[in-house]
Design an enzyme around this catalytic site. Structure first.
Site, mmCIF file in Angstrom:
data_model
loop_
_atom_site.group_PDB
_atom_site.id
_atom_site.type_symbol
_atom_site.label_atom_id
_atom_site.label_comp_id
_atom_site.label_asym_id
_atom_site.label_seq_id
_atom_site.Cartn_x
_atom_site.Cartn_y
_atom_site.Cartn_z
ATOM 1 C CB SER A 15 -0.820 -0.278 1.575
ATOM 2 O OG SER A 15 -1.391 1.015 1.535
ATOM 3 C CG LEU A 17 4.290 6.656 1.547
ATOM 4 C CD1 LEU A 17 5.244 7.702 2.613
ATOM 5 C CD2 LEU A 17 4.050 7.915 0.236
ATOM 6 C CG ASP A 36 1.779 -5.192 3.332
ATOM 7 O OD1 ASP A 36 1.581 -4.027 3.178
ATOM 8 O OD2 ASP A 36 0.549 -5.084 4.192
ATOM 9 C CG ASP A 60 3.462 -8.263 13.529
ATOM 10 O OD1 ASP A 60 4.118 -7.209 13.037
ATOM 11 O OD2 ASP A 60 2.901 -8.620 13.928
ATOM 12 C CB VAL A 61 7.448 -5.156 10.434
ATOM 13 C CG1 VAL A 61 7.527 -4.823 8.728
ATOM 14 C CG2 VAL A 61 6.792 -4.145 11.410
ATOM 15 C CB CYS A 87 6.943 1.001 3.579
ATOM 16 S SG CYS A 87 8.391 2.597 2.374
ATOM 17 C CB SER A 151 6.634 11.266 10.286
ATOM 18 O OG SER A 151 5.584 11.855 10.505
ATOM 19 C CE1 TYR A 164 3.266 7.745 11.853
ATOM 20 C CE2 TYR A 164 3.292 10.671 11.904
ATOM 21 C CZ TYR A 164 3.214 8.210 11.313
ATOM 22 O OH TYR A 164 3.312 8.715 9.695
ATOM 23 C CB THR A 199 -0.865 7.123 1.088
ATOM 24 O OG1 THR A 199 -0.954 7.430 2.457
ATOM 25 C CG2 THR A 199 0.848 7.589 1.128
#
Ligand SMILES: NC(=O)c1ccc[n+]([C@@H]2O[C@H](COP(=O)([O-])OP(=O)(O)OC[C@H]3O[C@@H](n4cnc5c(N)ncnc54)[C@H](O)[C@@H]3O)[C@@H](O)[C@H]2O)c1
Length: 258
Positions: A15, A17, A36, A60-61, A87, A151, A164, A199
């Site tokens: 999805s 980026l 992903d 799952d990262v 990402c 970010s 975040y 996105t």
């Protein structure tokens, strides 16, 4: 780095980026592995990108074993990993105290740190191990490149973005030490800190909200395009002197409090 002959791991590659980056890498001739959670998207993205050169791994990262197994799968399918683009991420929002002065649930803070920061580190450390075992590719002794996604919230987090912003600030902070750790192996590490990008996450918002967000961007006065993020990843791959650096990709945006 010659993109026509490499394999790249892209987390969150189904999805936004991550997908734009996977598409640009495929167009440049690279094999891609999409790590992903979203298996349905993984299937369709594999077809779109060309099944001969694309591998989807449901990962799952944050999970050590799942990531390690997926890396083994990539190695046995394509032989090597030269590029890793992290990402995968989530963007939760919650004030530290709500309107009734009740504290934010700790689990929400921990989840953002886990997926965005710990997940990026987990994939980076296991991919770096795979890269360390590979031959060098050029006179500089390059073995690979890891690109993390932060970010602008990592610098100027807005109201409700404690978790975040902390997760993304952590990514910015670990960029230089990670590059220093891996320098002797010829593995570079860079980070991109995007502003407001078009996105699915952003495009799901009402148009007037998107317009208001775009209105804060000095120039160009619009949301950033996923393709512009992908172009910076490709530049980082091609420019071997770029290492240990975080680059903002935000049209000169500095986020206001809200
Ligand atoms: N879109 C923006 O405006 C923007 C701005 C700054 C930073 N970012 C960052 O860029 C990255 C990508 O954002 P996007 O807008 O493309 O988001 P997106 O929601 O479109 O894509 C994120 C992908 O990550 C996957 N994912 C989520 N948790 C995962 C996990 N634990 N393991 C594996 N995969 C997981 C999702 O399935 C999804 O496919 C995120 O880290 C985000 O914080 C986005």
């Amino acid at each position: 780095m010659d993109l026509t002959s490499i394999t790249a791991v892209v987390t969150g590659g189904c999805s936004g980026l991550g997908y734009a980056t996977a598409r640009a890498l495929r167009e440049a001739g690279a094999n891609v592995a999409l790590f992903d959670l979203n298996a349905a998207a993984g299937e369709s993205r594999t077809v779109e990108l060309g099944a001969d050169n694309t591998l989807y791994c449901q990962v799952d990262v944050c999970d050590e074993q799942q990531v390690a197994q997926a890396i083994e799968q990539v190695k046995s399918r394509f032989g090597h990993i030269r590029l890793c683009v992290n990402c995968a991420g989530i963007a939760p929002a919650s004030r530290i105290l709500n309107r009734d002065n009740q504290p934010a649930p700790l689990a929400g803070f921990q989840q953002a740190i886990d997926i965005n920061l710990v997940g990026s580190f987990n994939v980076a450390r296991l991919v770096a191990q795979a890269m360390a075992e590979q031959a060098t590719t050029d006179a500089d002794g390059e073995r690979g490149l890891i690109v993390n996604t932060a970010s602008v919230a990592g610098y100027d987090g807005q109201i409700g973005q404690c978790a975040y912003a902390a997760s993304k600030g952590g990514i910015i902070a670990m960029t230089l030490p990670m590059a220093r750790d891996l320098a002797a192996l010829g593995i570079r590490v860079n980070t991109i800190a995007p502003g407001i990008m078009a996105t699915p996450m952003l495009l799901a918002m009402p148009e007037h909200v998107q317009d208001a967000l775009a209105g804060n961007v000095p120039y160009p006065k619009r949301l950033g395009l996923p393709e512009e993020f992908a172009a910076l990843v490709l530049h980082m791959a091609g420019n071997r002197y770029l290492n240990g650096e975080t680059i903002r990709l935000d049209g000169a945006l500095r986020m206001p409090p809200k």
